[in-house]
Design an enzyme around this catalytic site. Structure first.
Site, mmCIF file in Angstrom:
data_model
loop_
_atom_site.group_PDB
_atom_site.id
_atom_site.type_symbol
_atom_site.label_atom_id
_atom_site.label_comp_id
_atom_site.label_asym_id
_atom_site.label_seq_id
_atom_site.Cartn_x
_atom_site.Cartn_y
_atom_site.Cartn_z
ATOM 1 C CG HIS A 174 -0.255 -0.151 2.522
ATOM 2 N ND1 HIS A 174 0.591 0.801 3.049
ATOM 3 C CD2 HIS A 174 -0.263 -1.182 3.402
ATOM 4 C CE1 HIS A 174 1.049 0.368 4.206
ATOM 5 N NE2 HIS A 174 0.565 -0.838 4.451
HETATM 6 P P1 TYD Z 1 -1.403 -2.634 8.086
HETATM 7 O O1 TYD Z 1 -0.917 -1.247 8.084
HETATM 8 O O2 TYD Z 1 -2.355 -3.031 6.978
HETATM 9 O O3 TYD Z 1 -0.177 -3.655 8.090
HETATM 10 P P2 TYD Z 1 0.905 -3.941 6.953
HETATM 11 O O4 TYD Z 1 0.992 -2.725 6.116
HETATM 12 O O5 TYD Z 1 2.172 -4.224 7.688
HETATM 13 O O6 TYD Z 1 0.475 -5.148 6.203
HETATM 14 O O7 TYD Z 1 -2.085 -2.924 9.495
HETATM 15 C C1 TYD Z 1 -2.512 -4.213 9.909
HETATM 16 C C2 TYD Z 1 -3.629 -4.063 10.935
HETATM 17 O O8 TYD Z 1 -3.158 -3.360 12.089
HETATM 18 C C3 TYD Z 1 -4.811 -3.280 10.408
HETATM 19 O O9 TYD Z 1 -5.987 -3.885 10.939
HETATM 20 C C4 TYD Z 1 -4.662 -1.903 11.018
HETATM 21 C C5 TYD Z 1 -3.923 -2.182 12.314
HETATM 22 N N1 TYD Z 1 -3.014 -1.082 12.696
HETATM 23 C C6 TYD Z 1 -3.326 -0.254 13.752
HETATM 24 O O10 TYD Z 1 -4.373 -0.407 14.408
HETATM 25 N N2 TYD Z 1 -2.477 0.742 14.100
HETATM 26 C C7 TYD Z 1 -1.314 0.949 13.416
HETATM 27 O O11 TYD Z 1 -0.541 1.877 13.762
HETATM 28 C C8 TYD Z 1 -0.997 0.094 12.299
HETATM 29 C C9 TYD Z 1 0.258 0.292 11.497
HETATM 30 C C10 TYD Z 1 -1.874 -0.907 11.978
#
Ligand code: TYD
Length: 138
Positions: free
Chosen positions: A52
């Site tokens: 993303h």
């Molecule tokens: P995501 O940013 O999609 O992870 P990655 O990019 O590493 O694959 O986040 C995964 C999950 O964690 C999503 O449900 C959102 C949650 N999250 C938070 O609640 N707070 C945060 O600061 C982050 C980065 C993620």
């Protein structure tokens, strides 16, 4: 600016026979104020994180333990950064597509972020990201 200013930043390293120490101060060692810290761990072999872009959020990623690759894409060019030491990290400016992969066993990725968590800051559609990036709208 070349690749939006993305790149590896070396951190201070205090060598000591008692064990080494590195440090990150917001603004001073990385180009933003730290609003949030999260970490990624226990990643099963072969998994990919990220995939993303952020509209506003900037990040600094450090491999505190183990190793992994971060792939950055500015809409035109794609680069792979291998992180495997705790005394440097990767600065990820806003508006970059970013993906993390090839996590080693026991890899621990520390991520410092410039804004608090905001789901609306995410762009998950690569085609949309590429369009925005190439029209300089991100
Ligand atoms: P995501 O940013 O999609 O992870 P990655 O990019 O590493 O694959 O986040 C995964 C999950 O964690 C999503 O449900 C959102 C949650 N999250 C938070 O609640 N707070 C945060 O600061 C982050 C980065 C993620």
């Amino acid at each position: 600016m070349k690749f939006n200013g993305a790149g590896i930043i070396q951190l201070p390293k205090k060598l000591d026979r008692r064990g080494n120490l590195s440090v990150i101060e917001g603004i001073n060692h990385i180009p933003f104020k730290i609003a949030r810290t999260y970490w990624i761990y226990d990643v099963p072999g072969g998994e990919v994180r990220g995939g993303h872009a952020y509209r506003q959020n900037q990040e600094f990623i450090v491999a505190l333990s183990g190793s992994f690759d971060v792939i950055l894409d500015d809409g035109k060019e794609r680069k792979t950064y291998s992180l495997n030491r705790s005394y440097y990290g990767l600065y990820v400016p806003r508006g970059m597509w970013r993906q993390m992969q090839n996590f080693s066993t026991n890899a621990l990725a520390l991520v410092l972020a410039s804004i608090k968590f905001n789901p609306e800051d995410y762009i998950y559609d690569y085609a949309l990201f590429k369009e925005l990036a190439n029209e300089a709208r991100i």
